[in-house]
Design an enzyme around this catalytic site. Structure first.
Site, mmCIF file in Angstrom:
data_model
loop_
_atom_site.group_PDB
_atom_site.id
_atom_site.type_symbol
_atom_site.label_atom_id
_atom_site.label_comp_id
_atom_site.label_asym_id
_atom_site.label_seq_id
_atom_site.Cartn_x
_atom_site.Cartn_y
_atom_site.Cartn_z
ATOM 1 N N TYR A 1 -6.690 -8.638 72.655
ATOM 2 C CA TYR A 1 -7.408 -8.478 71.385
ATOM 3 C C TYR A 1 -8.798 -7.869 71.650
ATOM 4 O O TYR A 1 -9.483 -8.277 72.601
ATOM 5 C CB TYR A 1 -7.522 -9.850 70.716
ATOM 6 C CG TYR A 1 -8.296 -9.855 69.434
ATOM 7 C CD1 TYR A 1 -7.755 -9.282 68.284
ATOM 8 C CD2 TYR A 1 -9.574 -10.411 69.362
ATOM 9 C CE1 TYR A 1 -8.474 -9.278 67.094
ATOM 10 C CE2 TYR A 1 -10.298 -10.409 68.176
ATOM 11 C CZ TYR A 1 -9.737 -9.841 67.052
ATOM 12 O OH TYR A 1 -10.439 -9.827 65.881
ATOM 13 N N LYS B 1 -5.170 -16.310 60.988
ATOM 14 C CA LYS B 1 -3.960 -15.498 60.803
ATOM 15 C C LYS B 1 -2.826 -16.354 60.227
ATOM 16 O O LYS B 1 -2.976 -16.878 59.150
ATOM 17 C CB LYS B 1 -3.617 -14.829 62.134
ATOM 18 C CG LYS B 1 -4.845 -14.232 62.878
ATOM 19 C CD LYS B 1 -5.503 -13.081 62.153
ATOM 20 C CE LYS B 1 -6.858 -12.668 62.731
ATOM 21 N NZ LYS B 1 -6.911 -12.399 64.150
#
Ligand SMILES: *Cc1c(COP(=O)(O)O)cnc(C)c1O
Length: 403
Positions: free
Chosen positions: A102, A199
């Protein structure tokens, strides 16, 4: 928790009717910053909300049970969750992380290494020789992130974790892309799992939060100590909302991944698409490992469109997908990594990583599969060369996005 309880039941019963005052079926929200002591010499279970808060505990317990962890820490963001285990390394220690981790994690690790907090090596975990060489250098911490972003590359968690543990490292897995519903890294041999609960876990795109879950009690206590020390613990209201979002994790992600497969299959068959990256397709290089270590293929997919398709125009022509970064919410999102999520990389670095300028990443939400597929094909007809016939839109003609 006994091992006979299924995760769906853990989620549905977390904190239900536990409220000691009124047996409220939905667990109460405790916003209090500080808590009264009965006696100055008797420290209560909760004394100050940075150190501990009952609402945060409900969420931490539920997530720890889902991941098979002994202890959990709820943090203010996913980045705070990624940062927390970094307190376990000392100056001079080596951290190994995936070269395609990420972006925020890459930035954090690179910045920490520049300041001398630790050394870091970013490698391709699927390159066995590079991985073996990195392990030979004696890392203190190995970070796994699978599937990767945006190409959904799959790392063999059990194999990497076993080799890293044998080399003496603490193994941390970022499980954000699949959630505990579809992958359990602790069961595959990792020591710590981190999540951006922003998320799938919250799933409603209205909270930024994180979680750190440790397999054993001692490691959990160390992480809890550091979370209190550095003050990265999450807000009670965020925990309340996240537990509320978590209730529907299974039905959400199960439906979302079903739709993702339908979209991947439809696009894979179209000549205006050069490649679909979705681990659920048999041709995906990580398909077999994903099948073995995951309980589903997830709801993220990336699509490299063929030459001649202007992906920026394609995104502009989408009606249902929102052009946005992030993922895992109830709503479908689309982004072009080259200009959005991965714009900080140089064009050359993107090419090396296999990220084409014609790549589009989709986070598939809860809209009807047929509507999402039609949205993409209609937009594609608008922007792709030589399209004769257009599939009928689900919308009234007057509402159809102008090409
Ligand atoms: C979003 C994300 C993070 C960071 O989480 P925030 O909640 O945005 O701080 C870390 N890892 C992965 C894989 C992510 O998708």
């Amino acid at each position: 928790m006994t091992c006979t309880i299924n995760p769906e039941t853990i989620i549905a019963s977390a904190g239900v009717a536990n409220d000691a005052a009124h047996r409220g079926v939905s667990p109460p929200l405790h916003l209090s910053a500080t808590f009264g002591w009965r006696d100055p010499q008797e420290k209560p279970a909760y004394d100050y909300s940075r150190s501990g808060n009952p609402t945060r505990t409900e969420l931490a317990r539920a997530l720890a049970d889902l991941e098979g962890a002994a202890a959990g820490v709820i943090t203010a963001s996913g980045m705070a969750a990624v940062d927390l285990p970094l307190n376990l390394v000392e100056p001079g220690d080596l951290i190994i992380a995936p070269h395609d981790c990420y972006g925020g994690t890459y930035r954090l690790l690179a910045a920490g290494a520049r300041r001398g907090h630790y050394r870091v090596e970013f490698i391709d975990f699927t390159d066995e020789r590079a991985f073996a060489a990195a392990l030979g250098a004696g890392p203190r911490l190995v970070l796994i992130e699978t599937p990767s972003n945006p190409l959904l590359r799959i790392t063999d968690v059990a194999a990497v974790a076993a080799a890293a543990k044998a080399a003496g490292a603490i193994v941390v897995a970022d499980n954000t892309f699949l959630s505990p519903a579809l992958q359990n890294p602790l069961a595959l041999g990792c020591d710590i799992v981190v999540h951006s609960t922003t998320k799938y876990i919250n799933g409603h795109s209205d909270v930024v939060g994180g979680a750190v879950l440790a397999k054993d009690e001692a490691l959990g206590e160390e992480l809890t100590w550091w979370a209190n020390c550095t003050g990265v613990t999450g807000a009670p209201f965020d925990s309340f909302l996240t537990l509320r979002g978590l209730r529907t994790l299974y039905p959400r992600i199960e439906r979302q991944q079903e739709t993702a497969l339908a979209i991947a299959t439809a696009l894979d068959a179209d000549r205006r698409v050069s490649r679909v990256y979705y681990p659920g397709l048999a041709a995906h290089p990580g398909h077999e490992i994903a099948r073995r270590q995951q309980k589903g293929f997830g709801a993220m997919l990336s699509v490299e469109f063929a030459e001649g398709v202007d992906v920026v125009a394609l995104l502009r022509a989408l009606d249902i997908f929102t052009i946005a970064e992030s993922l895992g919410g109830f709503e479908s999102l689309a982004c072009t990594p080259a200009t959005m999520t991965h714009a900080a990389m140089t064009a050359q670095a993107r090419r090396n990583a296999g990220i084409s300028d014609r790549l589009v990443r989709f986070s598939v939400g809860l809209e009807h599969a047929q509507d999402l597929i039609l949205d993409i094909f209609r937009a594609l007809d608008c922007v792709a060369v030589s399209s004769e016939s257009r599939p009928p839109s689900f919308r009234k003609q007057s509402e159809v996005h102008a090409c």
